[in-house]
Design an enzyme around this catalytic site. Structure first.
Site, PDB file in Angstrom:
ATOM      1  N   SER A 116     -23.215  14.040  45.235  1.00  0.00           N
ATOM      2  CA  SER A 116     -21.839  13.846  44.774  1.00  0.00           C
ATOM      3  C   SER A 116     -21.755  13.925  43.252  1.00  0.00           C
ATOM      4  O   SER A 116     -22.646  13.454  42.549  1.00  0.00           O
ATOM      5  CB  SER A 116     -21.357  12.456  45.204  1.00  0.00           C
ATOM      6  N   TYR A 140     -21.957   3.357  45.725  1.00  0.00           N
ATOM      7  CA  TYR A 140     -21.975   4.616  46.485  1.00  0.00           C
ATOM      8  C   TYR A 140     -22.657   5.703  45.665  1.00  0.00           C
ATOM      9  O   TYR A 140     -23.598   6.359  46.123  1.00  0.00           O
ATOM     10  CB  TYR A 140     -20.549   5.056  46.830  1.00  0.00           C
ATOM     11  N   LYS A 144     -26.470   7.876  45.988  1.00  0.00           N
ATOM     12  CA  LYS A 144     -26.653   9.336  45.948  1.00  0.00           C
ATOM     13  C   LYS A 144     -27.681   9.706  44.866  1.00  0.00           C
ATOM     14  O   LYS A 144     -28.564  10.539  45.091  1.00  0.00           O
ATOM     15  CB  LYS A 144     -25.319  10.026  45.655  1.00  0.00           C
TER      16      LYS A 144
HETATM   17  C1  WQD Z   1      -8.338  11.930  42.844  1.00  0.00           C
HETATM   18  C2  WQD Z   1      -7.238  11.720  41.814  1.00  0.00           C
HETATM   19  C3  WQD Z   1      -6.781   9.418  41.306  1.00  0.00           C
HETATM   20  C4  WQD Z   1      -5.153   8.394  45.232  1.00  0.00           C
HETATM   21  C5  WQD Z   1     -13.654  11.330  45.044  1.00  0.00           C
HETATM   22  C6  WQD Z   1     -14.650  10.583  45.853  1.00  0.00           C
HETATM   23  C7  WQD Z   1     -16.022  10.689  45.232  1.00  0.00           C
HETATM   24  C8  WQD Z   1     -16.392  12.142  44.973  1.00  0.00           C
HETATM   25  C9  WQD Z   1     -15.286  12.824  44.180  1.00  0.00           C
HETATM   26  C10 WQD Z   1     -17.717  12.807  46.929  1.00  0.00           C
HETATM   27  C11 WQD Z   1      -7.565  10.617  40.787  1.00  0.00           C
HETATM   28  C12 WQD Z   1      -5.571  10.094  41.948  1.00  0.00           C
HETATM   29  C13 WQD Z   1      -5.726   9.085  44.179  1.00  0.00           C
HETATM   30  C14 WQD Z   1      -3.797   7.964  45.142  1.00  0.00           C
HETATM   31  C15 WQD Z   1      -3.654   8.937  42.963  1.00  0.00           C
HETATM   32  N1  WQD Z   1     -16.623  12.882  46.164  1.00  0.00           N
HETATM   33  N2  WQD Z   1      -4.975   9.339  43.063  1.00  0.00           N
HETATM   34  N3  WQD Z   1      -3.088   8.264  44.010  1.00  0.00           N
HETATM   35  O1  WQD Z   1     -11.645   9.318  42.707  1.00  0.00           O
HETATM   36  O2  WQD Z   1     -11.968  11.763  42.073  1.00  0.00           O
HETATM   37  O3  WQD Z   1     -13.423  10.707  43.801  1.00  0.00           O
HETATM   38  O4  WQD Z   1     -14.068  12.657  44.890  1.00  0.00           O
HETATM   39  O5  WQD Z   1     -18.635  12.116  46.857  1.00  0.00           O
HETATM   40  O6  WQD Z   1     -16.901  10.073  46.114  1.00  0.00           O
HETATM   41  O7  WQD Z   1     -14.220   9.244  45.884  1.00  0.00           O
HETATM   42  O8  WQD Z   1     -10.992  11.193  44.285  1.00  0.00           O
HETATM   43  O9  WQD Z   1      -9.044  11.616  45.716  1.00  0.00           O
HETATM   44  O10 WQD Z   1      -9.655   9.203  45.190  1.00  0.00           O
HETATM   45  O11 WQD Z   1      -8.664  10.658  43.401  1.00  0.00           O
HETATM   46  O12 WQD Z   1      -2.970   9.179  41.941  1.00  0.00           O
HETATM   47  O13 WQD Z   1      -3.199   7.344  46.073  1.00  0.00           O
HETATM   48  O14 WQD Z   1      -6.053  11.308  42.474  1.00  0.00           O
HETATM   49  O15 WQD Z   1      -6.378   8.539  40.273  1.00  0.00           O
HETATM   50  O16 WQD Z   1      -7.044  11.011  39.532  1.00  0.00           O
HETATM   51  P1  WQD Z   1     -11.980  10.711  43.107  1.00  0.00           P
HETATM   52  P2  WQD Z   1      -9.567  10.623  44.732  1.00  0.00           P
END
Ligand code: WQD
Length: 326
Positions: A116, A140, A144
């Site tokens: 990741s 998490y 990884k």
């Molecule tokens: C994306 C964007 C939030 C929810 C994930 C996985 C991590 C890794 C990478 C695999 C951010 C914004 C989110 C909401 C929002 N993948 N958001 N409202 O945090 O980049 O990480 O992908 O391992 O493990 O967790 O992904 O989709 O949670 O957030 O505004 O209700 O969307 O602030 O900018 P993230 P995400």
């Protein structure tokens, strides 16, 4: 020449299993079915059990003639990992060590690992390259990073070779529309956008619009799950052809903001999606996307699907399967 896919009944696992099957490769899935979906892997041999069960893994390797492994099986929720770290150490790290023990006994020497981009934590520079500092900011992500280091030592000390694929934001669904992400526990942006679009939740909470980004909202590298599946196939071929142990960023190399994702989703849904601005989410970084040059040069892989493919396939999947596989 059978490929063992651990966690193959999950989101990325099932899309990868389908691609490998379509390529004519022999497969067997090992999944605990704690979160796995049997309907996601119809027609693919399934063994139900735990990757930590060395006797079971040994029997599977012998019975099916396993020669390589794609290892997806892991818990994946960042927030949950901070509340229940013991489950993540046990399943993601100790479980993988037991799996590696069983593979060593069975003489299996090739493994593709589901890693990741979160192991980079808050990168110093974007796009982030594989040489960036490894500074996990969650349990998490730490699990990884730990498994990548164990795999590195395995390759140093034995003939075992592996590829770690550092996923960016996995998203989208299969164009056939019959497999996709189960959203009931999803915390990720795109399934939550689709829930708001389909009236299965309140308005999407845009978490923070005061970031130092062009429109103030978080920027991420959204990569289609079918592109990720193709990266796993390329990694298996890389190992078959004698490639040495490496880690590769698998993303698109392009970042999109939350508002850009929302606009694309509204185009796919054919209308406005209820949303409201909310405070930043603790631990979130402003902007991160990948430098994917290494995968392009070493694996001859690059993402061919863009944001519109992601939201169109996600919309199609959730519209027709609002209750997932139920
Ligand atoms: C994306 C964007 C939030 C929810 C994930 C996985 C991590 C890794 C990478 C695999 C951010 C914004 C989110 C909401 C929002 N993948 N958001 N409202 O945090 O980049 O990480 O992908 O391992 O493990 O967790 O992904 O989709 O949670 O957030 O505004 O209700 O969307 O602030 O900018 P993230 P995400």
């Amino acid at each position: 020449m059978t490929i063992l896919i651990t966690g193959g009944a999950g989101y990325i696992g099932s899309h990868t299993a389908r691609l490998l099957q379509q390529q004519g490769r022999d497969l067997v899935v090992l999944d605990s079915m704690e979160y796995g979906q049997p309907k996601a892997i119809q027609g693919i041999p399934l063994e139900v059990g735990d990757i930590a069960d060395e006797a079971l893994v040994g029997r599977i390797c012998k019975q099916y003639g396993v020669t390589s492994v794609v290892h997806f099986a892991a818990y994946k929720f960042v927030g949950e990992s901070m509340e229940q770290p013991h489950r993540y150490w046990q399943n993601n790290v100790a479980g993988t060590v037991a799996l590696l023990n069983a593979l060593r006994t069975a003489g299996v020497q090739h493994l593709v690992f589901s890693s990741s981009c979160s192991i980079y934590g808050t990168p110093e520079h974007v796009p982030v390259s594989e040489s960036a500092a490894i500074q996990p900011a969650s349990v998490y992500a730490e699990t990884k990073a730990m498994v990548e280091r164990i795999l590195g030592w395995q390759s140093e000390l034995t003939d075992f070779s592996s590829v770690s694929l550092r996923y960016f934001n996995a998203s989208g669904a299969h164009p056939k529309g019959d497999i996709g992400e189960v959203w009931d526990r999803a915390q990720n942006l795109i399934p939550l956008v689709m829930k708001a679009a389909l009236g299965r939740s309140g308005p999407l909470q845009v978490r923070g619009n005061d970031y130092p980004t062009p429109d103030g909202t978080g920027v991420r590298d959204y990569v289609h799950v079918c592109d990720l599946a193709e990266a796993h196939a390329a990694a298996l071929d890389y190992l078959r052809d004698g490639g040495k142990v490496r880690a590769f960023n698998v993303g698109t190399g392009k970042g999109y903001s939350v508002l850009e994702v929302l606009a694309a989703a509204e185009r796919a849904a054919g209308g406005p999606i209820p949303h409201e601005f909310a405070p930043r989410r603790p631990g979130d970084v402003a902007a991160v996307w990948g430098d994917t040059t290494l995968a392009r040069t070493e694996l001859a892989w690059y993402a061919v699907r863009g944001l519109d493919d992601i939201v169109r396939t996600a919309w199609n999947w959730h519209l027709h399967h609002p209750d997932g596989y139920a």
